[in-house]
Design a protein around this motif. Structure first.
Motif, PDB file in Angstrom:
ATOM      1  N   ILE A  40       0.900  -1.353  -0.056  1.00 33.90           N
ATOM      2  CA  ILE A  40      -0.022  -0.038   0.087  1.00 33.90           C
ATOM      3  C   ILE A  40       0.816   1.274   0.047  1.00 33.90           C
ATOM      4  N   ALA A  41       2.024   1.237   0.412  1.00 36.17           N
ATOM      5  CA  ALA A  41       3.011   2.250   0.402  1.00 36.17           C
ATOM      6  C   ALA A  41       3.559   2.597  -1.038  1.00 36.17           C
ATOM      7  N   GLN A  42       3.427   1.357  -2.074  1.00 34.77           N
ATOM      8  CA  GLN A  42       4.009   1.667  -3.347  1.00 34.77           C
ATOM      9  C   GLN A  42       2.839   2.208  -4.402  1.00 34.77           C
ATOM     10  N   PHE A  43       1.504   1.593  -3.973  1.00 43.26           N
ATOM     11  CA  PHE A  43       0.548   1.747  -5.199  1.00 43.26           C
ATOM     12  C   PHE A  43      -1.004   2.056  -4.220  1.00 43.26           C
ATOM     13  N   PRO A  44      -1.593   2.900  -5.039  1.00 46.44           N
ATOM     14  CA  PRO A  44      -2.923   2.907  -4.640  1.00 46.44           C
ATOM     15  C   PRO A  44      -3.736   1.474  -4.691  1.00 46.44           C
ATOM     16  N   LEU A  45      -4.673   1.178  -3.654  1.00 46.68           N
ATOM     17  CA  LEU A  45      -5.224  -0.079  -4.158  1.00 46.68           C
ATOM     18  C   LEU A  45      -6.539   0.168  -4.964  1.00 46.68           C
ATOM     19  N   VAL A  46      -6.393  -0.581  -6.225  1.00 45.12           N
ATOM     20  CA  VAL A  46      -7.572  -0.721  -6.907  1.00 45.12           C
ATOM     21  C   VAL A  46      -8.894  -1.207  -6.291  1.00 45.12           C
ATOM     22  N   GLY A  47      -8.685  -2.578  -5.559  1.00 45.59           N
ATOM     23  CA  GLY A  47      -9.783  -3.093  -4.863  1.00 45.59           C
ATOM     24  C   GLY A  47      -9.102  -4.678  -4.735  1.00 45.59           C
ATOM     25  N   ILE A  48     -10.129  -5.393  -4.027  1.00 49.76           N
ATOM     26  CA  ILE A  48      -9.974  -6.694  -3.845  1.00 49.76           C
ATOM     27  C   ILE A  48     -10.809  -7.649  -4.504  1.00 49.76           C
ATOM     28  N   GLY A  49     -10.357  -8.770  -4.970  1.00 44.23           N
ATOM     29  CA  GLY A  49     -11.371  -9.631  -5.889  1.00 44.23           C
ATOM     30  C   GLY A  49     -11.142 -11.120  -5.294  1.00 44.23           C
ATOM     31  N   ILE A  50     -12.163 -11.677  -5.229  1.00 40.19           N
ATOM     32  CA  ILE A  50     -12.237 -13.081  -4.713  1.00 40.19           C
ATOM     33  C   ILE A  50     -13.069 -14.124  -5.626  1.00 40.19           C
ATOM     34  N   GLY A  51     -12.317 -14.924  -6.134  1.00 41.96           N
ATOM     35  CA  GLY A  51     -13.021 -16.176  -6.866  1.00 41.96           C
ATOM     36  C   GLY A  51     -13.202 -17.438  -5.892  1.00 41.96           C
ATOM     37  N   THR A  52     -14.571 -17.725  -5.926  1.00 46.75           N
ATOM     38  CA  THR A  52     -14.747 -18.959  -5.066  1.00 46.75           C
ATOM     39  C   THR A  52     -15.658 -19.863  -5.884  1.00 46.75           C
ATOM     40  N   PRO A  53     -15.434 -21.148  -5.390  1.00 45.29           N
ATOM     41  CA  PRO A  53     -16.291 -22.314  -5.922  1.00 45.29           C
ATOM     42  C   PRO A  53     -17.952 -21.814  -5.767  1.00 45.29           C
ATOM     43  N   GLY A  54     -18.407 -22.343  -6.641  1.00 43.86           N
ATOM     44  CA  GLY A  54     -20.120 -21.914  -6.588  1.00 43.86           C
ATOM     45  C   GLY A  54     -20.865 -22.954  -6.114  1.00 43.86           C
ATOM     46  N   PRO A  55     -22.027 -23.044  -6.149  1.00 44.53           N
ATOM     47  CA  PRO A  55     -22.808 -21.901  -6.541  1.00 44.53           C
ATOM     48  C   PRO A  55     -22.828 -20.807  -5.477  1.00 44.53           C
ATOM     49  N   ILE A  56     -22.506 -19.641  -6.277  1.00 37.84           N
ATOM     50  CA  ILE A  56     -22.772 -18.335  -5.125  1.00 37.84           C
ATOM     51  C   ILE A  56     -23.774 -17.477  -5.772  1.00 37.84           C
ATOM     52  N   GLU A  57     -24.603 -17.007  -4.875  1.00 38.75           N
ATOM     53  CA  GLU A  57     -25.629 -16.129  -5.157  1.00 38.75           C
ATOM     54  C   GLU A  57     -25.042 -14.753  -5.125  1.00 38.75           C
ATOM     55  N   LEU A  58     -25.308 -13.902  -6.222  1.00 37.32           N
ATOM     56  CA  LEU A  58     -24.773 -12.474  -6.236  1.00 37.32           C
ATOM     57  C   LEU A  58     -25.953 -11.603  -6.483  1.00 37.32           C
ATOM     58  N   PRO A  59     -26.268 -10.131  -5.773  1.00 30.77           N
ATOM     59  CA  PRO A  59     -25.028  -9.567  -5.213  1.00 30.77           C
ATOM     60  C   PRO A  59     -24.721 -10.100  -3.859  1.00 30.77           C
ATOM     61  N   ALA A  60     -25.972 -10.915  -3.505  1.00 35.08           N
ATOM     62  CA  ALA A  60     -25.690 -11.142  -1.787  1.00 35.08           C
ATOM     63  C   ALA A  60     -24.175 -11.657  -1.201  1.00 35.08           C
ATOM     64  N   GLY A  61     -23.569 -12.585  -2.440  1.00 34.44           N
ATOM     65  CA  GLY A  61     -22.567 -13.185  -1.843  1.00 34.44           C
ATOM     66  C   GLY A  61     -22.726 -14.456  -0.922  1.00 34.44           C
ATOM     67  N   ARG A  62     -23.671 -15.076  -1.107  1.00 30.91           N
ATOM     68  CA  ARG A  62     -24.097 -16.169  -0.419  1.00 30.91           C
ATOM     69  C   ARG A  62     -24.060 -17.567  -1.132  1.00 30.91           C
ATOM     70  N   LEU A  63     -23.385 -18.435  -0.443  1.00 27.43           N
ATOM     71  CA  LEU A  63     -23.278 -19.890  -1.155  1.00 27.43           C
ATOM     72  C   LEU A  63     -24.480 -20.916  -0.747  1.00 27.43           C
ATOM     73  N   HIS A  64     -24.610 -21.637  -1.929  1.00 23.69           N
ATOM     74  CA  HIS A  64     -25.721 -22.627  -1.861  1.00 23.69           C
ATOM     75  C   HIS A  64     -25.013 -23.768  -1.826  1.00 23.69           C
ATOM     76  N   ASN A  65     -24.758 -24.786  -1.022  1.00 24.10           N
ATOM     77  CA  ASN A  65     -24.362 -26.161  -0.996  1.00 24.10           C
ATOM     78  C   ASN A  65     -23.259 -26.288  -1.894  1.00 24.10           C
ATOM     79  N   PRO A  66     -22.315 -25.549  -2.011  1.00 15.38           N
ATOM     80  CA  PRO A  66     -21.194 -25.741  -2.847  1.00 15.38           C
ATOM     81  C   PRO A  66     -20.425 -26.933  -2.683  1.00 15.38           C
ATOM     82  N   PRO A  67     -20.303 -27.681  -3.709  1.00 17.27           N
ATOM     83  CA  PRO A  67     -19.873 -29.233  -3.598  1.00 17.27           C
ATOM     84  C   PRO A  67     -18.318 -29.103  -3.021  1.00 17.27           C
ATOM     85  N   ASN A  68     -17.543 -28.124  -3.507  1.00 10.16           N
ATOM     86  CA  ASN A  68     -16.286 -28.133  -3.121  1.00 10.16           C
ATOM     87  C   ASN A  68     -15.795 -27.430  -1.696  1.00 10.16           C
ATOM     88  N   LEU A  69     -16.964 -27.076  -0.808  1.00 10.27           N
ATOM     89  CA  LEU A  69     -16.898 -26.032   0.228  1.00 10.27           C
ATOM     90  C   LEU A  69     -17.981 -26.822   1.097  1.00 10.27           C
TER      91      LEU A  69
END
Lengths: 344, 344
Positions: B64-93
């Protein structure tokens, strides 16, 4: 979703293999006038384009003193290559392969036109004026069960054309890989089970082979006859519609899994038998789409979807959707997403 | 398609069922640093979220001292409900059903994050940094052949999320309606023929039943072993890959007919055996998609398509696509459609 309707008029053309309709339309009054003509295919494509341009000019000259012209929209049987506006072996316009329909109309008219496949135009109408408007959704997928199975996809209020205008051909998605040969060159397309043509073909096959004792008159059935027979309790006729429902369920499940749209609309004559199609359609859809199971009305992830969940419903507009969609093509999305547009 | 790269850095998280990766990324330098952690599923989801947030904080504080932060991105196993960000019985989690992953991360971090399914993130990377960039197309569909068959669709440079974030599940489109039962509850999904898991399952079934004399060691094969055996001339191993190629061809044909995109990319370990998959894949694709036949490289309607026609190609990015895609999620489309982005 509300905007002022544009005050101008558009002219729409619904070019079919049998009938040619040309209409004038305003967002305030709907269809002002519709000219019905036969499609003179046997006289050649120049004759058809002459008729089409004649109809446009007639309505243009009649209404141009009253309203500014928003534009001219043409719905045509596909496959149509866009933006070139060139036809590629269209099954319903035999002999028109390679014809640059858009250029030819614009040259004869001396005005620009917006060209789109007929199924895409119908989907636009169903979105702006039919089920899409009723539910307040910004996207939908429409399947039209007629001679073939037409398909149009609206994403955020715009026709999804694809990179060459050939998006929305889910009627030729494979349902059963080893199924009967389709005119498109493939086997087991959705169209081979759920079009009016398919229902009649299957009925005649079963009647001829003696497998369907309740269907004793080969070649005498129409899809509508079959629906009436099914409603009156004819098990063979019902079985054919149920098979169509299963094929639709398998096909729509793939569309739900792939696109996750809020609305899938089924139009065309076959959809009139909704009550017979629906049980098998929804049984397959629930079985084959966990996205549907999570988002159908009342399911855990349905709450934030306009309309209350993923909806699969018969179309609202009926046989007018083609001409209405053509009339809507020249309007900007912002004007179509209005609560003020009218159908009548 | 060219824009100035943003000068800031992003943090991306690739959350898998086995491995957790957290990386810092700039458009100028690519991946600055990647932290590799195990996904401690057996310690519960709070432990996993703690690890994930710890990794983000570590990289945040370092850069953070070197660059401004553009943002944080998360890739997750699905099924993921968006925009809520809630998982529904994800087989890999397993056990994470109903978990509001986005809220939980944001609460612990005290910062907003952009959440997306892992397959959608991978597709974004392949579009911005891989085949999509190489061909200069604005849309693509990616299938990732791994434990399952992941799918992500990019339309005009944006992830097509669908109405609840569950778009892009074409791995669960039905290929053979009466095929083997899939973990999703359906039968005959593409995943049941073309995932690494499926190849091994089929090999073991054939070996156990004695139908494949060349596959004599049940339970000892991996998908990679099978690919090597196939390349060395083992007919049974080759047959299993060819079956996967046919299933892919049937599935991609439906996607081409429906979406008419300029590019379909196949990633994941199984795609490494491209030369064995491709002949059957293209045979089915040509048979089942007249849209493909009209638009494949050199065909009548291919000329105006970026890349020279509808392309079906193996992915370029390999196993980095997941973490790269997560890093790209916070960037605006206008910045991603740049010729300046880098992968290394």
């Amino acid at each position: 979703m509300t905007a002022e309707p544009l005050s101008g008029f558009s002219i729409g053309v619904d070019l079919g293999g049998t009938n040619l309709r040309v209409a004038a339309y305003t967002q305030h009054d709907g269809l002002l006038e519709t000219i019905h003509l036969p499609t003179r295919l046997s006289d050649g494509r120049d004759a058809v384009v002459d008729d089409l341009c004649g109809g446009i000019r007639q309505l243009h000259d009649k209404y141009i003193a009253q309203f500014p012209l928003v534009g001219i929209g043409i719905g045509t049987p596909g496959p149509i290559e866009l933006p070139a506006g060139r036809l590629h072996n269209p099954p319903n316009l035999p002999g028109w392969d390679g014809f640059r329909l858009k250029d030819e109309i614009e040259r004869k008219l001396g005005m620009p036109v917006v060209l789109e496949s007929d199924a895409n135009a119908a989907a636009l109408a169903e979105w702006a004026l039919g089920r899409g408007r009723s539910l307040g959704v910004d996207s939908l997928c429409m399947l039209t069960l007629g001679t073939g199975v037409g398909n149009g996809i609206i994403l955020h209020g715009k026709v999804w054309q694809g990179v060459t205008g050939m998006g929305g051909e889910a009627g030729h998605a494979t349902i059963y890989p080893d199924g009967p040969a389709c005119g498109c060159g493939s086997n087991g397309c959705l169209e081979m089970y759920a079009s009016a043509t398919a229902l009649v073909r299957i009925a005649n096959q079963l009647a001829t082979s003696g497998e369907a004792p309740g269907l004793a008159r080969p070649d005498a059935w129409t899809a509508r006859d079959l629906a009436i027979a099914a409603e009156e309790g004819n098990a063979d006729a019902r079985g054919i519609y149920e098979q169509a429902g299963r094929a639709l369920g398998i096909g729509i499940a793939a569309l739900v899994n792939t696109l996750n749209l809020p609305l899938y609309v089924i139009g065309g004559g076959v959809a009139a038998a909704w009550d017979i199609l629906a049980p098998e359609l929804f049984r397959e859809l629930r079985h084959r789409s966990y996205v549907y199971r999570l988002t159908e009305p009342g399911a855990p992830a349905s709450g934030s979807i306009p309309g209350g969940g993923t909806q699969v419903l018969p179309a609202e507009l009926g046989s007018e959707s083609g001409i209405l969609g053509a009339c809507l093509l020249p309007f900007p999305v912002s004007a179509l997403a209005s609560g003020e547009v009218t159908t009548a």
